[in-house]
Design an enzyme around this catalytic site. Sequence first.
Site, mmCIF file in Angstrom:
data_model
loop_
_atom_site.group_PDB
_atom_site.id
_atom_site.type_symbol
_atom_site.label_atom_id
_atom_site.label_comp_id
_atom_site.label_asym_id
_atom_site.label_seq_id
_atom_site.Cartn_x
_atom_site.Cartn_y
_atom_site.Cartn_z
ATOM 1 N N ASP A 27 0.554 -1.284 -0.057
ATOM 2 C CA ASP A 27 0.219 -0.459 -0.019
ATOM 3 C C ASP A 27 0.977 1.208 0.070
ATOM 4 O OD1 ASP A 27 -2.642 1.359 0.837
ATOM 5 O OD2 ASP A 27 -1.855 2.109 2.303
ATOM 6 N N GLU A 76 1.646 -0.663 -4.727
ATOM 7 C CA GLU A 76 0.194 1.199 -5.461
ATOM 8 C C GLU A 76 1.209 2.287 -5.907
ATOM 9 O OE1 GLU A 76 -3.272 2.602 -2.867
ATOM 10 O OE2 GLU A 76 -1.737 1.934 -2.506
#
Length: 542
Positions: A204, A273
């Site tokens: 993330d 990401e």
Amino acid sequence: MYMASNNEWWKGAVIYQIYPRSFQDSNADGIGDLKGIIHRLDYIKSLGVDAVWISPFFKSPMKDFGYDISDYRDVDPMFGAIEDFDELINQAHERDIKIIIDQVLSHTSNQHPWFIESRENKINDKADWYVWADAKPDGSPPNNWLSIFGGVAWQWESRRCQYYLHNFLTEQPDLNFHNPDVRKAVLDNVEFWLKKGVDGFRLDAINFCFHDQQLRDNPAKPVALRQGRGFSEDNPYAFQYHYYNNTQPENLAFMEEIRALLDRYPGTVSLGEISSEDSLQTMAEYTADDNKLHMGYSFELLTRDYSAKYIRDTVSRLESVMTEGWPCWAFANHDVERVASRWSTNSVVNNEQVKMLTALLGSLRGSVCMYQGEELGLGEAAVAFEELQDPYGITFWPNFKGRDGCRTPMPWTKAKPHAGFSEAKPWLPVSNEHSERAVDEQVQDNNSTLSYYQAFLRWRGAQPALKTGEIEFIDTPEPILAFYRKVDEQTLLCIFNLVDTQQAFTLPELTLSECDVKHQSGSITNNVLQLSAFGCYFAEVI
């Protein structure tokens, strides 16, 4: 059928994202859990996907629904117990399904023991584990950095008489990755899950790990360029070039540390990401030289732009800069409006468009992330203000309604309460429109979006060109998108009509063999292909 090597199974893989709070509730508390995922593994297997990516299930105060972690090595009781995760791994692997889990490395919860110790004073063992800075002489924050979730990115802490950095919620303090002890502790947490047998990690906001140590101000962005990538355009975050609060040069060396760890566990994969000022360039940098991340993905196809030119230009640009790494594409995830609504041409979900988008995403070069419910053609759910849970949506209401509309529970059985998701009232309401698209309704309909999804992925899995081949775009007028996928033993021509009216396309002067693909649409007269509304066409060059 084409098979990748065991260690490179992820190349060309289809990864199915599960948002565990909303997938399946097994204990009637209104919240999905790990046992619920286990219960639905046969359904996941039936989709034809290669892996699942599970959003965070770790211990957390849930201020950002699990992306604020207080214990990286345990399961939050809301989702079950660590033994449930062990069972999930075993059951998934028995079905040849890989398990990828989220890792949120750049920040923790403010309830994490590291932060609780760090905030006490400036001399404790964790004093330098987070990004602390003195106030300016007038008491204001150290610089002009902003939080993605609105407002300044600095929070005053009276115990230390300093500010701490939070690129996201106030309750999500940023770790100081310039400290080698932090990097070691973070990687130790990652290895904990590798030892448990996970097949990879979705990382993330991975470009947010490092910050500019000089704490330089971000420059202002011209009004015309204030367009968000994964955040609301009326968010002041879009008012700056984020040159200094993320995507620092030091982060590249940390990507190498992550890769070195994963290389000790053959067959595992990292998917980063990435949201930066130039996300495509950053994706290329973070996957270069076969010593950093295996794959990267960005928000570049999670926007509202749905033109053939935009898709072609975006993919082509990544192809031009990512000469060594491996891309991963997505049209939807847990942070953006569902694609069936976002790219709808008349604000109504169109089943034929959903089928075409499944084929288009599955035909781009790279791996694919597909979000739960995409196979059902779920549109964005309407959630009333009083039912909102997302702090992002509550802050920016009514211009931006947050992320709850894409996070509502999966509909499994039309006739059951809450569409079979739970016996109790769910944490978010089940949309009536979603209940009509429940799994039990679609699985028996040969023309449903679910049936098409399953059929297309079965066919895709047997096409070497779609798994690992190169991509070569054809210069086409709107609204046609066309390209070749090429590998040594196969060349495919892929053509897509992005609108709801019939379109004509003059085929290249080649010998073509039409592929036997469900939803193949169009008739050919004098080398002109008449594509039906939202039609797609595949042919093998022979």
